[in-house]
Write a protein that holds these residues in place. Structure first.
Motif: not given
Length: 453
Positions: A10-11, A75-77, A91-97, A399-403
């Motif tokens: 969702c994100r 965009c939902p997948i 990639d050792d420089y990759l920051y991601y969620h 919005a698309s990722d409520p907890i």
């Protein structure tokens, strides 16, 4: 990322997609449904925004165009049974969620198909996210004397408040205006709220994400227009009664203009819906370590989150859907690593953090610090020089990722890396609560309805 389904990504967020191809494989298929350079992913997927990339040119662009430095897609997948996401080469420089929802077993899901990205439904969704707030309906004047509370809205029977507009007097000095935003409060009671425990209780300014910053934010859900008008589009359902009250904590009488939109609901539908809540919090945490240690302070560990700032601590069932906050460090000894504080969610009976973020700006979909932007579901800004008393503002809506949580939801922020910064934290948490999980009288009403059926 690797997860079993059914579910949906969702994100997707990244600070700097420098290199590598992202490949997303779904439901055991050897062929990826998406195989392209990571940076190109955000040009392909709708509901995406941000600059995406470190560097002075991107920093200047983000500030001039009010864009986030991070690359983000909502965009939902969806996937039925399995999802595998890889980057090649590594990639050792990759920051991601990568945020994803796991759905109950046997939930029918249609797996993602890139051929459907041009469907009209997606275009309509994107238009709604980017739309300006609707024009306010006919407004009415309400005068509230100093120390007085005035009920300005009341609806009886099942229904939902779908929009709310409140305007303060606009012909005031900036100092007087800020005083009113801070000292005019809104309270909202829905159904069986206890008189001293309303679903909504917050100063008008922070409720509408106005903490006194120069560039006022606006989102798809709530915001401030001009210098004196706030609006909210969070749905506020109720089964038999809804009231909104304005409280004047200033020393002068105030005449506000107010309007709302409301729709009736079927009684059965209204009883099944969670109740909207807005929780105000004000805290002044102490950070005992104000030294840098040559950059080592950014690596201080926080293993339990015990001393984090609490934006929400609810003993109930519900969904956390967002927050707006201010961090004022003008009187703090230092703002060393203020933006390096991570968000941490503790859900139900999990002994450790259920969700553990990577930095405040990352949570806000920005990157490389607070750049200053206002988007449909997130935004941030900073005023004042770093290390000399900066003020930080931010908001993020799920919005698309409520907890969701069933018994206990605790959402916290570190105040600096390892809680090493002092300051003033003010926030509003927006969430929806199952009324039967925390209100005895609601349960009594349900049992009474069943007994007399």
């Amino acid at each position: 990322m690797e997860a079993d389904g059914p579910g949906a990504i969702c994100r997707i967020w990244t600070a700097d997609p420098r290199s590598g191809a992202i490949r997303i494989r779904l439901d055991g298929s050897p062929e990826p449904v998406l195989d392209l350079p990571f940076a190109e992913l955000f040009r392909l997927l709708p509901l995406s925004f941000g600059v995406g990339g470190e560097g002075e040119l991107n920093s200047q662009r983000s500030r001039s165009e009010r864009l986030a430095m991070g690359h983000t897609s909502y965009c939902p997948i969806p996937f039925r049974s399995h999802c595998l996401v890889t980057i090649d080469p590594a990639d050792d420089y990759l920051y991601y969620h990568l945020d994803y929802l796991q759905l109950p077993d046997q939930t029918p899901v249609s797996s993602f198909d890139a051929a459907g990205l041009n469907k009209p439904e997606i275009a309509r969704t994107a238009a709604v996210w980017q739309a300006a707030p609707p024009l306010a309906p006919a407004m009415r004047d309400v005068t509230v004397a100093p120390g007085e509370s005035v009920e300005v809205t009341r609806y009886d029977g099942p229904g939902v408040i779908t929009g709310l507009w409140i305007e303060l007097p606009s012909d005031l000095s900036p100092t007087h205006m800020r005083h009113l935003w801070e000292n005019m409060w809104i309270a909202g009671h829905f159904d069986d709220d206890e008189p001293r425990d309303p679903s909504i209780r917050a100063p008008l300014g922070p409720f509408f994400m106005n903490f006194g910053q120069q560039k006022l934010p606006t989102s798809t859900f709530i915001g401030t227009t001009g210098v004196a008008a706030g609006w909210c589009r969070f749905a506020m359902p109720h089964s038999h009664r809804a009231t909104l009250t304005l409280q004047n904590r200033s020393i002068l009488p105030v005449t506000c203009r107010i309007a709302e939109t409301w729709e009736p609901l079927e009684a059965v539908t209204a009883r099944s819906l969670f109740r909207f809540r807005a929780t105000w919090h004000h805290e002044t945490p102490h950070g005992p370590d104000h030294r840098d240690y040559g950059g080592v302070a950014c690596r201080l560990l926080n293993l339990d989150g015990r001393d984090n700032v609490e934006l929400l601590n609810a003993r109930a069932a519900g969904h956390f859907v967002g927050t707006a906050f201010e961090v004022d460090m003008s009187d703090a000894p230092t703002d060393r690593a203020a933006c390096e504080g991570d968000e941490m969610f503790y859900i139900d009976d999990d002994p450790e953090r259920t969700l553990y973020g990577t930095g405040l700006e990352d949570y806000l979909n920005d990157a490389w610090g607070i750049r200053g932007y206002s988007g449909p579901v997130s935004g941030d800004d900073a005023e004042g020089p770093w290390n000399e008393g900066i003020r930080i503002y931010g908001y993020r809506f799920h919005a698309s990722d409520p907890i969701p949580f069933h018994r206990h939801g605790r959402f916290t922020l570190e105040h600096g890396t390892g809680n090493n910064c002092s300051g003033v934290y003010r926030s509003v948490a927006y969430w929806y609560m199952d009324p039967g999980s925390a209100h005895i009288r609601s349960e009594e009403r349900r049992w009474e309805e069943q007994r007399n059926a």
